[in-house]
Design a protein around this motif. Structure first.
Motif, PDB file in Angstrom:
ATOM      1  N   VAL A 168       0.892  -1.333  -0.163  1.00 45.80           N
ATOM      2  CA  VAL A 168      -0.025   0.124  -0.078  1.00 45.80           C
ATOM      3  C   VAL A 168       1.034   1.298   0.022  1.00 45.80           C
ATOM      4  N   GLY A 169       1.948   1.084   0.630  1.00 45.33           N
ATOM      5  CA  GLY A 169       2.709   2.379   0.657  1.00 45.33           C
ATOM      6  C   GLY A 169       3.822   2.423   1.622  1.00 45.33           C
ATOM      7  N   ASN A 170       4.438   3.467   1.943  1.00 47.57           N
ATOM      8  CA  ASN A 170       5.700   3.573   3.009  1.00 47.57           C
ATOM      9  C   ASN A 170       5.434   4.325   4.131  1.00 47.57           C
ATOM     10  N   ILE A 171       5.829   3.859   5.299  1.00 46.55           N
ATOM     11  CA  ILE A 171       5.835   4.432   6.346  1.00 46.55           C
ATOM     12  C   ILE A 171       7.225   5.207   6.859  1.00 46.55           C
ATOM     13  N   GLY A 172       7.468   6.584   6.689  1.00 44.84           N
ATOM     14  CA  GLY A 172       8.558   6.991   7.014  1.00 44.84           C
ATOM     15  C   GLY A 172       8.945   7.851   8.495  1.00 44.84           C
ATOM     16  N   ALA A 173       9.841   8.699   8.182  1.00 48.87           N
ATOM     17  CA  ALA A 173      10.755   9.390   9.526  1.00 48.87           C
ATOM     18  C   ALA A 173       9.416  10.248  10.246  1.00 48.87           C
ATOM     19  N   SER A 174       8.616  10.872   9.507  1.00 51.09           N
ATOM     20  CA  SER A 174       7.648  11.851  10.452  1.00 51.09           C
ATOM     21  C   SER A 174       6.706  10.947  11.153  1.00 51.09           C
ATOM     22  N   LEU A 175       6.478   9.678  10.996  1.00 52.15           N
ATOM     23  CA  LEU A 175       5.717   8.703  11.830  1.00 52.15           C
ATOM     24  C   LEU A 175       6.462   7.964  12.734  1.00 52.15           C
ATOM     25  N   LEU A 176       7.681   7.542  12.330  1.00 50.43           N
ATOM     26  CA  LEU A 176       8.805   6.594  12.968  1.00 50.43           C
ATOM     27  C   LEU A 176       9.547   7.341  14.233  1.00 50.43           C
ATOM     28  N   LYS A 177       9.330   8.580  13.994  1.00 50.34           N
ATOM     29  CA  LYS A 177      10.088   9.403  15.124  1.00 50.34           C
ATOM     30  C   LYS A 177       9.529   9.214  16.421  1.00 50.34           C
ATOM     31  N   SER A 178       8.032   8.529  16.555  1.00 52.61           N
ATOM     32  CA  SER A 178       7.485   8.326  17.616  1.00 52.61           C
ATOM     33  C   SER A 178       7.985   7.239  18.465  1.00 52.61           C
ATOM     34  N   PHE A 179       9.106   6.273  17.840  1.00 59.34           N
ATOM     35  CA  PHE A 179       9.178   5.150  18.476  1.00 59.34           C
ATOM     36  C   PHE A 179      11.130   5.038  18.415  1.00 59.34           C
ATOM     37  N   ARG A 180      11.147   4.150  19.288  1.00 55.43           N
ATOM     38  CA  ARG A 180      12.570   3.400  19.200  1.00 55.43           C
ATOM     39  C   ARG A 180      12.330   2.322  18.500  1.00 55.43           C
ATOM     40  N   LEU A 181      12.991   2.053  17.464  1.00 58.99           N
ATOM     41  CA  LEU A 181      12.712   0.823  16.300  1.00 58.99           C
ATOM     42  C   LEU A 181      13.848  -0.073  16.714  1.00 58.99           C
ATOM     43  N   PHE A 182      13.491  -1.532  16.906  1.00 60.16           N
ATOM     44  CA  PHE A 182      14.181  -2.505  17.014  1.00 60.16           C
ATOM     45  C   PHE A 182      14.098  -3.557  15.970  1.00 60.16           C
ATOM     46  N   PHE A 183      14.866  -3.573  14.816  1.00 62.67           N
ATOM     47  CA  PHE A 183      14.560  -4.467  13.798  1.00 62.67           C
ATOM     48  C   PHE A 183      15.402  -5.646  14.066  1.00 62.67           C
ATOM     49  N   ASP A 184      14.732  -6.948  13.890  1.00 50.69           N
ATOM     50  CA  ASP A 184      15.272  -8.074  13.877  1.00 50.69           C
ATOM     51  C   ASP A 184      14.954  -9.119  12.666  1.00 50.69           C
ATOM     52  N   TYR A 185      15.733  -8.616  11.784  1.00 51.26           N
ATOM     53  CA  TYR A 185      15.226  -9.435  10.482  1.00 51.26           C
ATOM     54  C   TYR A 185      15.160 -10.612  10.336  1.00 51.26           C
ATOM     55  N   THR A 186      16.167 -11.459  10.918  1.00 58.13           N
ATOM     56  CA  THR A 186      16.509 -12.866  10.823  1.00 58.13           C
ATOM     57  C   THR A 186      15.077 -13.523  11.886  1.00 58.13           C
ATOM     58  N   GLY A 187      14.680 -12.565  12.805  1.00 51.11           N
ATOM     59  CA  GLY A 187      13.785 -13.274  13.623  1.00 51.11           C
ATOM     60  C   GLY A 187      12.208 -12.733  12.971  1.00 51.11           C
ATOM     61  N   ASN A 188      12.290 -12.055  11.928  1.00 56.89           N
ATOM     62  CA  ASN A 188      11.102 -11.597  11.220  1.00 56.89           C
ATOM     63  C   ASN A 188      10.202 -10.949  12.121  1.00 56.89           C
ATOM     64  N   ARG A 189      10.824  -9.879  12.806  1.00 60.83           N
ATOM     65  CA  ARG A 189      10.049  -9.114  13.636  1.00 60.83           C
ATOM     66  C   ARG A 189      10.504  -7.877  14.051  1.00 60.83           C
ATOM     67  N   VAL A 190       9.837  -6.830  14.323  1.00 59.43           N
ATOM     68  CA  VAL A 190       9.983  -5.518  14.745  1.00 59.43           C
ATOM     69  C   VAL A 190       9.497  -5.106  16.112  1.00 59.43           C
ATOM     70  N   ALA A 191      10.098  -4.254  16.863  1.00 58.59           N
ATOM     71  CA  ALA A 191       9.481  -3.584  18.168  1.00 58.59           C
ATOM     72  C   ALA A 191       9.442  -2.020  17.807  1.00 58.59           C
ATOM     73  N   PHE A 192       8.237  -1.486  17.953  1.00 59.93           N
ATOM     74  CA  PHE A 192       8.081  -0.211  18.186  1.00 59.93           C
ATOM     75  C   PHE A 192       7.843   0.192  19.640  1.00 59.93           C
ATOM     76  N   ALA A 193       9.204   0.614  20.079  1.00 64.69           N
ATOM     77  CA  ALA A 193       9.168   0.949  21.732  1.00 64.69           C
ATOM     78  C   ALA A 193       9.027   2.196  21.813  1.00 64.69           C
ATOM     79  N   ASN A 194       8.682   2.915  23.056  1.00 60.25           N
ATOM     80  CA  ASN A 194       8.580   4.048  23.508  1.00 60.25           C
ATOM     81  C   ASN A 194       9.884   4.845  23.361  1.00 60.25           C
ATOM     82  N   PRO A 195      10.121   5.992  22.916  1.00 58.68           N
ATOM     83  CA  PRO A 195      11.389   6.721  22.683  1.00 58.68           C
ATOM     84  C   PRO A 195      12.051   6.638  24.263  1.00 58.68           C
TER      85      PRO A 195
END
Length: 485
Positions: A458-485
């Protein structure tokens, strides 16, 4: 081939449609081979490789290119997978899955049951439950496939078939050409035989031999936030400081600026199409002996060469490269978009119990999560730390009629391949990561080419929305965490 054509003409059925004639041409009287081996040589990205394809009558296959830019593809009958040229295995979804699966059907003559007649000499191959549709041109003299056109992000992958040989009770192509945006590769099979042993059709395990992780070093790496919101990091290439790199979860490959590669006198290898926002351009690979990124050290990795000077100028820095999927797969990456901080963790030992994890899927190496927008439209969005804000791809702008009655202004966005036209406005809301964002500024893509016209995402979610989180990318675990800053 002349003998094959004569034999097919003499036995061609006198009635029936094109599908029946093609089925007759692909089938011969002979003992059924439950598993088949094809071995030969191939060009991959314009570079010579050895080639192997093994498949069975249960829909499983393994296809390998072994060489400087080697890759592998396969399926155990349930999932479709790839081992990229850096050696990282991954489950394929969306267009990646459909393209690899469709090509395997064509190379093994197992595609006919999923086709329908589209013209006097053409059949359409449709993947069930998917927007994917390939068109297959049939030779009117032999009723064998001549060429297939598969939809890809760059436009079309053209696959030519010749050198038909008998394998048990079917005919298989042993000379195949693959052309995409001016890049022409070829497969030539020299050995076609009944297989006596089964390979591992499942997703390979990965123990990267090119990567070391020094846990004695700080997990936090040198980073800063550009005035545009992009996250910049400062690795070393062959021990040298060559400038800043964008840390970009939306990059399918890791990119090295052409002038930087020339300055380092890195060897050039092959060519490939690289598709971005504006379309597709041809690029080469450069081999880097040593790449140090904080505690992560990778040796002998191939980078994609591209002229990054225009992007660096826009960011007002000397931009040496873009760190993409190959590095995200070699560690767990934490990005604090608001404060411009980055940390790397050993993927083999990383544990985090104080965050909630969201499942990831991938398309073209990019991480995807489900999100819902106004009108209760739900679909998959790319989590793109290299993009500015929220974008909706033109396929969905059209099909969901998102511009009707909406106040927008005309604009353009640029990236790899050039620029595309857009309309800029607001969505009423978007939900993802357990939160609703009201009235987000939104770019509505309106072009009909490039990555922003995907019928899958559908589209892209970029920096203007992602700045609300600390992002943990775990590609090999097929998961991401959207943590509080």
């Amino acid at each position: 081939m002349i003998a094959t054509a004569i034999a097919l003409l003499l036995t061609r059925p006198q009635s029936g449609g094109l599908t029946d004639r093609v089925r007759h041409a692909l089938t011969v009287k002979g003992a059924h081979w439950s598993q088949v081996d094809l071995v030969g040589i191939a060009d991959n990205y314009g570079v010579p490789h050895t080639y192997e394809l093994t498949f069975d009558d249960k829909g499983r296959f393994v296809q390998k290119y072994t060489g400087p830019l080697g890759e592998a593809y396969g399926s155990d009958g349930k999932i479709v997978w790839k081992v990229d040229r850096s050696g990282a295995p991954q489950v394929l979804d969306f267009q990646d899955r459909d393209r690899v699966f469709a090509l395997s059907l064509l190379l093994t003559s197992r595609w006919l049951d999923q086709s329908s007649e589209a013209g006097p000499n053409t059949l359409d191959l449709q993947i069930a439950g998917s927007p994917f549709k390939a068109t297959i041109l049939i030779d009117p003299k032999t009723d064998l496939p001549l060429e297939a056109q598969l939809p890809v992000s760059s436009g079309a992958l053209k696959v030519g078939f010749a050198g038909w040989r008998i394998a048990g009770d079917s005919r298989l192509p042993t000379q195949v050409t693959l052309s995409e945006q001016g890049q022409a590769d070829a497969i030539k099979v020299t050995i076609l035989a009944r297989s006596s042993s089964a390979p591992n059709y499942g997703l390979p395990t990965w123990l990267p031999k090119d990567t070391t992780f020094d846990s004695a070093l700080s997990s936090e790496v040198e980073a800063k936030k550009a005035f545009t919101g992009h996250i910049l990091v400062h690795p070393r290439i062959n021990g040298q400081d060559v400038g800043w790199f964008i840390l970009d979860s939306g990059a399918e490959v890791t990119v090295l600026d052409k002038s930087t590669a020339d300055q380092l006198k890195l060897p050039k290898l092959g060519s490939q199409p690289l598709t971005g926002i504006g379309g597709t351009t041809m690029v080469s690979s450069r081999t880097v002996q040593d790449f140090q990124f904080g505690p992560l050290d990778v040796k002998g990795l191939s980078f994609t060469e591209y002229d990054l000077a225009p992007i660096g100028s826009a960011l007002r820095i000397k931009l040496a490269g873009v760190i993409g999927a190959e590095f995200f797969r070699r560690s767990v990456v934490m990005i604090d978009m608001e404060n411009g901080k980055v940390s790397l963790f050993n993927r083999d030992t990383f544990k985090r119990e104080d965050v909630s994890w969201t499942p990831l899927k991938f398309d073209n190496g990019n991480p995807l999560v489900k999100a819902t927008i106004e009108g209760d439209h739900t679909g998959w969005f790319r989590i793109d730390t290299g993009a500015d804000g929220l974008t909706v791809h033109s396929f969905f702008v059209r099909n969901w009629n998102l511009l009707a009655g909406r106040k927008t202004t005309a604009g353009r966005v640029g990236g790899v391949g050039g620029t595309v036209a857009t309309q800029n406005g607001e969505l009423d809301w978007i939900d993802f990561a357990g939160r609703r964002f009201a009235k987000p500024a939104t770019t509505f893509a309106t072009g009909t080419t490039g990555a922003f016209d995907s019928p899958y995402l559908v589209g892209n979610i970029g920096a203007s929305l992602l700045k609300s989180f600390r992002l943990f990318f775990d590609y090999t675990g097929n998961r991401v965490a959207f943590a509080n800053p």
